[in-house]
Design a protein around this motif. Structure first.
Motif, mmCIF file in Angstrom:
data_model
loop_
_atom_site.group_PDB
_atom_site.id
_atom_site.type_symbol
_atom_site.label_atom_id
_atom_site.label_comp_id
_atom_site.label_asym_id
_atom_site.label_seq_id
_atom_site.Cartn_x
_atom_site.Cartn_y
_atom_site.Cartn_z
ATOM 1 N N GLY A 81 0.815 -1.206 0.000
ATOM 2 C CA GLY A 81 0.000 0.000 0.000
ATOM 3 C C GLY A 81 0.851 1.259 0.000
ATOM 4 N N ASP A 82 0.209 2.401 0.243
ATOM 5 C CA ASP A 82 0.890 3.689 0.229
ATOM 6 C C ASP A 82 1.838 3.815 1.422
ATOM 7 N N LEU A 83 3.097 4.154 1.155
ATOM 8 C CA LEU A 83 4.099 4.222 2.220
ATOM 9 C C LEU A 83 3.770 5.323 3.226
ATOM 10 N N TYR A 84 3.378 6.477 2.737
ATOM 11 C CA TYR A 84 3.103 7.585 3.649
ATOM 12 C C TYR A 84 1.896 7.273 4.534
ATOM 13 N N ASP A 85 0.867 6.661 3.961
ATOM 14 C CA ASP A 85 -0.308 6.307 4.751
ATOM 15 C C ASP A 85 0.061 5.361 5.886
ATOM 16 N N ALA A 86 1.009 4.459 5.628
ATOM 17 C CA ALA A 86 1.427 3.516 6.659
ATOM 18 C C ALA A 86 2.059 4.230 7.846
ATOM 19 N N LEU A 87 2.791 5.303 7.583
ATOM 20 C CA LEU A 87 3.402 6.080 8.658
ATOM 21 C C LEU A 87 2.387 6.988 9.331
ATOM 22 N N MET B 83 1.047 22.672 5.985
ATOM 23 C CA MET B 83 0.828 22.223 4.608
ATOM 24 C C MET B 83 2.142 22.103 3.856
ATOM 25 N N LEU B 84 3.058 23.031 4.088
ATOM 26 C CA LEU B 84 4.382 22.965 3.471
ATOM 27 C C LEU B 84 5.107 21.688 3.892
ATOM 28 N N ARG B 85 5.138 21.420 5.186
ATOM 29 C CA ARG B 85 5.837 20.239 5.700
ATOM 30 C C ARG B 85 5.192 18.942 5.220
ATOM 31 N N PHE B 86 3.873 18.924 5.175
ATOM 32 C CA PHE B 86 3.141 17.744 4.724
ATOM 33 C C PHE B 86 3.538 17.369 3.299
ATOM 34 N N ASP B 87 3.557 18.344 2.408
ATOM 35 C CA ASP B 87 3.905 18.069 1.013
ATOM 36 C C ASP B 87 5.359 17.615 0.885
ATOM 37 N N ILE B 88 6.257 18.257 1.619
ATOM 38 C CA ILE B 88 7.670 17.918 1.519
ATOM 39 C C ILE B 88 7.937 16.514 2.067
ATOM 40 N N GLU B 89 7.343 16.175 3.211
ATOM 41 C CA GLU B 89 7.655 14.863 3.771
ATOM 42 C C GLU B 89 7.010 13.730 2.975
ATOM 43 N N ARG B 90 5.884 13.985 2.349
ATOM 44 C CA ARG B 90 5.330 12.971 1.441
ATOM 45 C C ARG B 90 6.282 12.728 0.275
ATOM 46 N N ASP B 91 6.879 13.792 -0.228
ATOM 47 C CA ASP B 91 7.845 13.641 -1.316
ATOM 48 C C ASP B 91 9.111 12.914 -0.851
ATOM 49 N N LEU B 92 9.539 13.174 0.384
ATOM 50 C CA LEU B 92 10.709 12.476 0.919
ATOM 51 C C LEU B 92 10.444 10.976 1.048
ATOM 52 N N ILE B 93 9.305 10.616 1.569
ATOM 53 C CA ILE B 93 8.983 9.199 1.766
ATOM 54 C C ILE B 93 8.803 8.493 0.424
ATOM 55 N N SER B 94 8.192 9.159 -0.533
ATOM 56 C CA SER B 94 7.943 8.525 -1.831
ATOM 57 C C SER B 94 9.202 8.431 -2.679
ATOM 58 N N GLY B 95 10.241 9.208 -2.332
ATOM 59 C CA GLY B 95 11.452 9.231 -3.140
ATOM 60 C C GLY B 95 11.458 10.306 -4.203
ATOM 61 N N ARG B 96 10.384 11.096 -4.282
ATOM 62 C CA ARG B 96 10.352 12.194 -5.254
ATOM 63 C C ARG B 96 11.320 13.309 -4.873
ATOM 64 N N LEU B 97 11.708 13.342 -3.588
ATOM 65 C CA LEU B 97 12.657 14.335 -3.112
ATOM 66 C C LEU B 97 13.740 13.634 -2.300
ATOM 67 N N ASN B 98 14.989 13.963 -2.563
ATOM 68 C CA ASN B 98 16.107 13.403 -1.818
ATOM 69 C C ASN B 98 16.616 14.408 -0.799
#
Length: 490
Positions: free
Chosen positions: A144-150, A350-365
């Motif tokens: 399933g979705d990695l971010y949802d799991a956290l 909202m800023l932190r939410f978007d950034i950490e979702r990108d970190l977990i998904s790998g869209r942001l390093n």
């Protein structure tokens, strides 16, 4: 009856050990010698290994299969134990222990990097934490979705998609309100002067007492990042002092009193059970935010606070209680989430939410994190980040592995908006008491309708039972628009 008794007795010891681990964390952030970081990391790893072994003990599964709960509380306790057992069983013991060890160590590295404005000294460690959290998420999500799991670890029953939709609903009205406010020519005066640490701390303790903090079961200490810690008969709070800005100390203290009062207000029969702690971080944040904002920053309480500050500090540059109320609630572009006004606070989340979702998904390093943060902050707030301590290094959460935690702050604000409307209808005399420095009527209503239940009810059900209607962001948004329109003459 033997199975349910054995299960709850086993869980009682697990809860006690978990409380000990939490106390070690409090010690690390308040009084532990700086040179003890590596030792503490090993200690945290060792106790997490014991806890993980207990949480995945095969006897839990056997007891759950045959236990026959006799009460609503036992039924709910079994549900929560089963949830934790299933989740913990998916996480390798090696991973659980390494996460505990690394995040304990990472916390100190973050604090040093923040003090020196040196993100390059922290980012390699953050990258290690991120890799472990991705591994944990993959184990729990099972496809399933990695971010949802956290996220589910902090706010059960909600998804990242639902959070994103909520934020999309809130953002336009928050931005419009901010722009209207900042367009007003006559802005409230800032508080200026020098406010000594000890005087601030004395006033913070006075405010904590006004909000009913039980000093026989708590204490106040200093920390880099304010937090509360503990439960049942021992729940402690921390604050921080910035000498030119006493509101930082005062309102951080009131905020943490809200968290701590929740833990101390839970039905004592639930101690050492899964019901004996806050049911979610969103509900937890609803308590701290309603203490801090709807009660603490309201005109009634700030009138009382104005007199105390005028007595405590010489030559206060604010003339009267009305002007002081406006100063407490000034809307200004600022870098720091914990110091943000009510209008802009959720935009920080909202800023932190978007950034950490990108970190977990790998869209942001992590190597691109500082640049991504600064660009997004400039876009959202119209201000360029001046230094890392005011930017990506300001929060401890990612250092200690709390990915999925940030959105619960905004959800807590939504819950607080709903609770405030119900509270005002149920306790019409609240402002009279707050004007006298006594938050007891509000605290007692919250304790009866929210805090005493602990984990007995799922988060959304608990709030909806308290307010008698569905949860919605509308009460929060209407409260903000009404309050700040009056302050700024919109």
């Amino acid at each position: 009856m033997t199975a349910i008794n054995d299960l709850l007795a086993f869980q009682r010891q697990t809860e006690a050990l978990s409380s000990i681990a939490e106390r070690l964390g409090w010690d690390q952030e308040t009084v532990m010698p700086r040179g003890a970081a590596e030792q503490r990391a090993e200690e945290m790893g060792a106790i997490e290994a014991v806890l993980h072994e207990r949480r995945t003990d095969e006897r839990i599964g056997e007891w759950l299969e045959v236990a026959e709960p006799q009460t609503e509380a036992e039924t709910r306790a079994m549900d929560l134990i089963a949830r934790d057992f299933n989740r913990a069983s998916k996480i390798p013991a090696r991973l659980a222990q390494e996460l505990a060890r690394l995040t304990s160590l990472s916390q100190g590295i973050w604090a040093e990097a923040r003090a020196k404005d040196a993100p390059e000294e922290f980012l390699p460690t953050l990258d290690q934490v991120l890799m472990l959290k991705r591994e944990e998420a993959a184990a729990v999500a099972e496809g399933g979705d990695l971010y949802d799991a956290l996220l589910d670890d902090y706010e059960p029953g909600i998804t990242g998609t639902e959070i994103a939709a909520l934020f999309d609903q809130m953002r336009p009205r928050l931005v419009a309100l901010r722009e209207d406010i900042l367009g007003v020519e006559n802005q409230p005066a800032p508080l200026t002067g020098h406010f000594p640490q000890e005087t601030q701390l004395r006033l913070a303790r006075t405010c904590a007492t006004a909000f009913g903090y039980d000093w026989t079961r708590g204490r106040l200490d200093l920390a880099v990042h304010p937090f509360s810690s503990g439960r049942w008969q021992d729940s402690r709070i921390t604050t921080r002092v910035v000498e030119p800005d006493p509101f930082n100390c005062i309102y951080s203290t009131i905020h943490e009193v809200g968290h701590s009062s929740y833990e101390l207000g839970i039905d004592p029969d639930y101690a050492f059970t899964p019901l004996g702690r806050g049911v979610s971080m969103g509900v937890h944040e609803s308590q701290s935010r309603i203490y801090e904002n709807q009660m603490g920053r309201g005109r009634a309480f700030t009138g009382w606070l104005f007199k105390r500050m005028s007595d405590a500090f010489d030559d206060l540059n604010i003339a009267d209680p009305d002007a002081f109320y406006a100063t407490v609630n000034r809307v200004t572009p600022g870098y720091i989430r914990t110091e943000a006004d009510e209008v802009q606070y959720n935009l920080h989340i909202m800023l932190r939410f978007d950034i950490e979702r990108d970190l977990i998904s790998g869209r942001l390093n992590t190597e691109d994190l500082v640049e991504a943060w600064n660009a997004r902050f400039l876009k959202d707030f119209g201000v360029a980040v001046d230094r890392p301590a005011n930017g990506v290094l300001q929060d401890v959460h990612w250092a200690v592995g709390l990915f999925g935690y940030f959105p619960t702050y905004a959800l807590g604000n939504v819950f607080a908006g709903c609770l405030n409307r119900a509270l005002r209808e149920a306790v019409p005399e609240l402002d009279t008491s707050l004007a006298a420095g006594d938050a007891a009527p509000g605290v007692e209503w919250l304790r009866e309708n929210v805090q005493r239940h602990g984990g007995l009810l799922p988060p959304k059900q608990l709030i909806e039972q308290a307010i008698g209607e569905s949860v919605s962001p509308e009460p929060l948004l209407a409260y903000l628009e009404d309050k700040f329109s009056r302050i700024y003459g919109l």
